[in-house]
Design a protein around this motif. Sequence first.
Motif, PDB file in Angstrom:
ATOM      1  N   ASN A 226      15.742  -2.942  -4.554  1.00 43.61           N
ATOM      2  CA  ASN A 226      16.153  -4.247  -4.011  1.00 43.61           C
ATOM      3  C   ASN A 226      15.136  -4.887  -3.090  1.00 43.61           C
ATOM      4  OD1 ASN A 226      18.504  -3.734  -5.375  1.00 43.61           O
ATOM      5  ND2 ASN A 226      19.688  -3.214  -3.551  1.00 43.61           N
ATOM      6  N   GLN A 227      14.453  -4.097  -2.278  1.00 43.17           N
ATOM      7  CA  GLN A 227      13.623  -4.634  -1.210  1.00 43.17           C
ATOM      8  C   GLN A 227      12.143  -4.352  -1.464  1.00 43.17           C
ATOM      9  OE1 GLN A 227      14.657  -6.580   1.005  1.00 43.17           O
ATOM     10  NE2 GLN A 227      16.748  -6.108   1.624  1.00 43.17           N
ATOM     11  N   VAL A 228      11.308  -5.279  -1.024  1.00 48.00           N
ATOM     12  CA  VAL A 228       9.868  -5.141  -1.226  1.00 48.00           C
ATOM     13  C   VAL A 228       9.338  -3.898  -0.518  1.00 48.00           C
ATOM     14  CG1 VAL A 228       7.635  -6.200  -0.754  1.00 48.00           C
ATOM     15  CG2 VAL A 228       9.517  -7.605  -1.568  1.00 48.00           C
ATOM     16  N   ASN A 229       9.823  -3.627   0.693  1.00 47.58           N
ATOM     17  CA  ASN A 229       9.320  -2.444   1.394  1.00 47.58           C
ATOM     18  C   ASN A 229       9.693  -1.162   0.653  1.00 47.58           C
ATOM     19  OD1 ASN A 229      11.972  -2.965   2.000  1.00 47.58           O
ATOM     20  ND2 ASN A 229      11.843  -2.399   4.146  1.00 47.58           N
ATOM     21  N   SER A 230      10.788  -1.168  -0.095  1.00 53.44           N
ATOM     22  CA  SER A 230      11.143  -0.002  -0.911  1.00 53.44           C
ATOM     23  C   SER A 230      10.188   0.131  -2.090  1.00 53.44           C
ATOM     24  CB  SER A 230      12.583  -0.118  -1.404  1.00 53.44           C
ATOM     25  OG  SER A 230      13.484  -0.165  -0.329  1.00 53.44           O
ATOM     26  N   VAL A 231       9.815  -1.000  -2.693  1.00 51.23           N
ATOM     27  CA  VAL A 231       8.832  -0.983  -3.773  1.00 51.23           C
ATOM     28  C   VAL A 231       7.528  -0.360  -3.286  1.00 51.23           C
ATOM     29  CG1 VAL A 231       7.396  -2.423  -5.258  1.00 51.23           C
ATOM     30  CG2 VAL A 231       9.825  -2.960  -4.979  1.00 51.23           C
ATOM     31  N   VAL A 232       7.067  -0.806  -2.128  1.00 51.07           N
ATOM     32  CA  VAL A 232       5.813  -0.301  -1.568  1.00 51.07           C
ATOM     33  C   VAL A 232       5.911   1.199  -1.290  1.00 51.07           C
ATOM     34  CG1 VAL A 232       4.277  -0.440   0.422  1.00 51.07           C
ATOM     35  CG2 VAL A 232       5.121  -2.533  -0.634  1.00 51.07           C
ATOM     36  N   ALA A 233       7.035   1.634  -0.777  1.00 51.34           N
ATOM     37  CA  ALA A 233       7.209   3.056  -0.479  1.00 51.34           C
ATOM     38  C   ALA A 233       7.128   3.900  -1.751  1.00 51.34           C
ATOM     39  CB  ALA A 233       8.539   3.285   0.235  1.00 51.34           C
ATOM     40  N   LEU A 234       7.704   3.404  -2.846  1.00 48.06           N
ATOM     41  CA  LEU A 234       7.648   4.147  -4.109  1.00 48.06           C
ATOM     42  C   LEU A 234       6.231   4.172  -4.671  1.00 48.06           C
ATOM     43  CD1 LEU A 234      10.951   3.041  -5.890  1.00 48.06           C
ATOM     44  CD2 LEU A 234      10.495   5.126  -4.593  1.00 48.06           C
ATOM     45  N   VAL A 235       5.519   3.068  -4.532  1.00 48.03           N
ATOM     46  CA  VAL A 235       4.110   3.047  -4.974  1.00 48.03           C
ATOM     47  C   VAL A 235       3.307   4.050  -4.152  1.00 48.03           C
ATOM     48  CG1 VAL A 235       2.021   1.655  -5.139  1.00 48.03           C
ATOM     49  CG2 VAL A 235       4.224   0.676  -5.804  1.00 48.03           C
ATOM     50  N   ASP A 236       3.534   4.072  -2.861  1.00 44.60           N
ATOM     51  CA  ASP A 236       2.821   5.002  -1.985  1.00 44.60           C
ATOM     52  C   ASP A 236       3.144   6.450  -2.360  1.00 44.60           C
ATOM     53  OD1 ASP A 236       1.139   5.551   0.324  1.00 44.60           O
ATOM     54  OD2 ASP A 236       2.984   6.199   1.318  1.00 44.60           O
ATOM     55  N   ALA A 237       4.326   6.685  -2.887  1.00 46.54           N
ATOM     56  CA  ALA A 237       4.717   8.037  -3.290  1.00 46.54           C
ATOM     57  C   ALA A 237       4.181   8.413  -4.665  1.00 46.54           C
ATOM     58  CB  ALA A 237       6.237   8.152  -3.290  1.00 46.54           C
ATOM     59  N   GLY A 238       3.493   7.476  -5.328  1.00 52.11           N
ATOM     60  CA  GLY A 238       2.896   7.781  -6.620  1.00 52.11           C
ATOM     61  C   GLY A 238       3.801   7.546  -7.809  1.00 52.11           C
ATOM     62  N   VAL A 239       4.905   6.819  -7.624  1.00 51.44           N
ATOM     63  CA  VAL A 239       5.840   6.584  -8.725  1.00 51.44           C
ATOM     64  C   VAL A 239       5.251   5.627  -9.755  1.00 51.44           C
ATOM     65  CG1 VAL A 239       8.125   5.677  -9.311  1.00 51.44           C
ATOM     66  CG2 VAL A 239       7.820   7.069  -7.260  1.00 51.44           C
ATOM     67  N   GLY A 240       4.441   4.680  -9.298  1.00 54.91           N
ATOM     68  CA  GLY A 240       3.842   3.709 -10.188  1.00 54.91           C
ATOM     69  C   GLY A 240       3.098   2.659  -9.391  1.00 54.91           C
ATOM     70  N   VAL A 241       2.694   1.569 -10.064  1.00 58.15           N
ATOM     71  CA  VAL A 241       2.086   0.427  -9.377  1.00 58.15           C
ATOM     72  C   VAL A 241       3.110  -0.694  -9.368  1.00 58.15           C
ATOM     73  CG1 VAL A 241      -0.249   1.095 -10.035  1.00 58.15           C
ATOM     74  CG2 VAL A 241       1.067  -0.444 -11.522  1.00 58.15           C
ATOM     75  N   ALA A 242       2.809  -1.771  -8.627  1.00 55.53           N
ATOM     76  CA  ALA A 242       3.789  -2.855  -8.528  1.00 55.53           C
ATOM     77  C   ALA A 242       3.110  -4.169  -8.226  1.00 55.53           C
ATOM     78  CB  ALA A 242       4.817  -2.547  -7.438  1.00 55.53           C
ATOM     79  N   LEU A 243       3.715  -5.251  -8.721  1.00 51.23           N
ATOM     80  CA  LEU A 243       3.324  -6.596  -8.320  1.00 51.23           C
ATOM     81  C   LEU A 243       4.203  -6.999  -7.144  1.00 51.23           C
ATOM     82  CD1 LEU A 243       2.913  -8.358 -11.782  1.00 51.23           C
ATOM     83  CD2 LEU A 243       1.118  -7.514 -10.269  1.00 51.23           C
ATOM     84  N   VAL A 244       3.558  -7.387  -6.052  1.00 44.63           N
ATOM     85  CA  VAL A 244       4.290  -7.698  -4.820  1.00 44.63           C
ATOM     86  C   VAL A 244       3.750  -9.003  -4.236  1.00 44.63           C
ATOM     87  CG1 VAL A 244       4.723  -5.263  -4.303  1.00 44.63           C
ATOM     88  CG2 VAL A 244       2.672  -6.372  -3.381  1.00 44.63           C
ATOM     89  N   PRO A 245       4.552  -9.696  -3.438  1.00 43.57           N
ATOM     90  CA  PRO A 245       4.022 -10.883  -2.743  1.00 43.57           C
ATOM     91  C   PRO A 245       2.834 -10.503  -1.859  1.00 43.57           C
ATOM     92  CG  PRO A 245       6.405 -10.810  -2.605  1.00 43.57           C
ATOM     93  CD  PRO A 245       5.979  -9.493  -3.175  1.00 43.57           C
TER      94      PRO A 245
END
Length: 298
Positions: A226-245
């Motif tokens: 739901n949240q951008v900071n959650s997306v970033v946390a998952l990317v940092d954990a190595g789950v994948g990459v992401a397009l973010v603002p």
Amino acid sequence: MYTLEQLRGFVAVAEEGNFGRAAERLRMTQPPLSRQVQKLERDVGVELFERTHRGVRLTPGGQVFLEEARRILGLTEAAPLLARSVARGAAGTLRIGFTAVTAQTVLGAWIRAAGQHMPDVDLVLSEMVSRQQVDALLAGDLDVGVARGVPRSELLEVRLVHAESLVLAAPRDHPLAALGRAPRVEEIAEHEVVTYSPVEARYLHEAVVAVFSQGAITPRYVQHVNQVNSVVALVDAGVGVALVPESTSVFQHPGLVYLPVEGVTPRTVRAHCVWRRDNVNPVLAALLRLVLPARPVA
């Protein structure tokens, strides 16, 4: 019931310790002042002063009543000032909704402006995804929000306040980070992608889908949050990459990099100030005068 004039007379006598000096202070003669205090004592039902040949001194009951009299007079003097402050938006309460990213791009400027120009206004801040903000505005539970993808409504006024681009968030040791240039959309689609919930974060979900759809590309989405900071946390954990603002780069992680993306249309991620047209809170009007740009955001 006692009057404000009686209270003022009582306080003057108590502070001067003498009816004559108190009468001079109040610019009146002593007999009517004495009658005021006597009537006050009858109304209160207790003697407030002990009379002596040198003047007066407060009884224990008078000492307690003096504190209350001063408080009542203080409130009486402050009430018109407070009412005028509220009427011009200089005092009161304002309920503001915001998202995780708009807290970084818009909300901070609003808080600073309110703190400088509206110090007596209480800000009630609520972090909500955009859909929740719209629901709260329509229900009257918010005064103003900073939201994305606001639906058209005759009840809502919407003003663009921020626009930015999508960038790639990737682990620092990721192959896309080692290219030495901006990755292309089709290169990103070759890797696992963390993205947004199509319900709770619909606006950003659709923005990401649109980027890949332009090239008729369907990446492998591995998580929806739901949240951008959650997306970033998952990317940092190595789950994948992401397009973010682009403003997401304020969420600094030692293991992350933020990269521009080749071919992505710039400044397509937009945030709007939104409020009900029928909101009559003068504090809202005062804030909007402070924070809305004089010229439309491009």
